[in-house]
Design a protein around this motif. Structure first.
Motif, PDB file in Angstrom:
ATOM      1  N   PRO A   1      33.632  37.771  38.287  1.00  0.00           N
ATOM      2  CA  PRO A   1      32.995  37.395  39.179  1.00  0.00           C
ATOM      3  C   PRO A   1      33.050  35.786  39.794  1.00  0.00           C
TER       4      PRO A   1
ATOM      5  N   TRP B   1      35.347  35.033  43.034  1.00  0.00           N
ATOM      6  CA  TRP B   1      35.123  35.502  44.185  1.00  0.00           C
ATOM      7  C   TRP B   1      35.728  34.492  45.358  1.00  0.00           C
TER       8      TRP B   1
ATOM      9  N   ARG C   1      32.710  46.260  44.622  1.00  0.00           N
ATOM     10  CA  ARG C   1      32.695  44.978  43.747  1.00  0.00           C
ATOM     11  C   ARG C   1      33.256  43.578  44.723  1.00  0.00           C
ATOM     12  N   PHE C   2      32.971  42.623  44.331  1.00  0.00           N
ATOM     13  CA  PHE C   2      33.831  41.404  45.012  1.00  0.00           C
ATOM     14  C   PHE C   2      35.108  41.656  45.268  1.00  0.00           C
TER      15      PHE C   2
END
Length: 362
Positions: free
Chosen positions: A45, A48, A188-189
């Motif tokens: 994450p 991003w 998801r990102f």
């Protein structure tokens, strides 16, 4: 009407000089391709911002393309003004519209397949084709950029506005997905969409490039562990069924992700079976029966899993049986299938990047 005129006048004031638009289009397309390709290697994450930048650049390309088309539309719509380079211009425009259109559709959750390819794969194809097309198009009317084109205050304001608009569009798109409860809301990102369920049937079978080996006979299968170890080992499928389990998220670069419980043997335990590591040991390389391979830093590799089961079931051939690498926080193409060799090495394997392009071809 007055409000429309004021908006048009404001947009005209933001438009950079023609030469700045042309060179910016080329720079944005190259940056878009680079951020897209690098994003394939990012699975945590914390990465991003790279995906945010990729989407913001896409919005910038839309604006630049609009300014470009407003300037040259007569050359495209009037057959009397067509030149030999017009066909290249049209082809470049088709690739640009294809990349933008498939990208927008994907982030809003449209999930269709075109023959063997997901919509995301088609988007990548358009994007990769766009880079040489834009370069070739620029060469037909090559004009070096001038400092004056980029020193104007209006130009700086234009680029700031483009990036701000890109960030705003990204947030608005996320809000729209949530409000409309589209399929894109669960992404998801990375942009990948969920695949629910447990076991082999819960997620698609995908292979990198042309990897498509025949099923491996479990009785004949042997995994060799070698390289910088004191006691190279050879193990059977039963030796790998050590009963260790871990839950890990597999995020495939073709645009989907799944969370599964994987069972097998920790790579750290696998290396222990091969004795002492050499003083220079730094990487562990996992090689498939197809020749495909990937390496992990040794500390990361020790916590990875060589899986023989998924969701309580033996791995199917398509998902990498008898054994595949499970590397949490890595993208799917780095989870090597059909692993037959594990090697401890001192140096990073640059050749693995080449193998990802040619693996599986005779």
């Amino acid at each position: 009407m007055a409000a429309t005129d004021r908006l048009r006048a404001a947009l005209d004031r933001l438009e950079p000089p023609p030469r700045a638009v042309d060179w910016s289009l080329f720079a944005f397309v190259v940056a878009e391709a680079l951020t897209g390709l690098v994003s394939f290697t990012v699975g945590v994450p914390e990465g991003w911002p790279l995906f945010w930048l990729h989407r913001a650049l896409g919005v910038g390309i839309v604006a630049l393309l609009a300014w470009k088309l407003a300037r040259v539309r007569r050359r495209l719509t009037d057959p009397g003004l067509w030149r030999r380079s017009t066909a290249l211009s049209v082809l470049t425009l088709v690739a640009a519209v294809g990349a933008i259109g498939t990208g927008v559709a994907w982030v809003f959750g449209v999930d269709v397949r075109l023959s063997y390819w997901t919509l995301l794969s088609v988007h990548v194809g358009f994007g990769l084709a766009l880079v040489p097309l834009v370069a070739a198009h620029a060469a037909t009317r090559f004009r070096l950029p001038r400092r004056v084109d980029f020193e104007r205050r209006r130009t700086a304001v234009s680029y700031f506005a483009l990036l701000a608009a890109g960030g705003a569009a990204y947030r608005l798109q996320q809000a729209a997905n949530d409000a409309l409860d589209t399929a894109g809301a669960d992404r998801r990102f990375t942009g990948s969409q969920p695949r629910e369920g447990a076991g082999n049937a819960a997620f698609p079978i995908t292979s990198w490039v042309a990897d498509d080996p025949a099923p491996i006979d479990r009785d004949d299968y042997r995994l060799t562990v070698g390289g910088l170890v004191s006691d190279p080992a050879e193990l059977t499928v039963d030796d790998l069924a050590a009963g260790h389990e871990t839950e890990a998220l597999l995020d495939c670069t073709s645009g989907w992700y799944t969370v599964q419980k994987w069972g097998g043997i920790r790579v750290g335990d696998l290396l222990d079976a091969a004795g002492e590591l050499g003083d220079d040991a730094a990487y562990v390389r996992f090689t498939s029966v197809t020749g495909y391979r990937w390496s992990l830093p040794i500390d990361e590799a020790e916590d990875a899993l060589l899986a023989t089961r998924v969701g309580g079931e033996p791995l199917s051939h398509g998902h990498g049986a008898p054994a595949r690498l499970v590397a949490p926080d890595r993208r799917g193409f780095q989870w090597v299938k059909w692993v037959t060799r594990v090697e401890v090495r001192a140096e990073y394997d640059l050749g693995q990047w080449v193998v990802t392009l040619v693996s599986g071809f005779d």
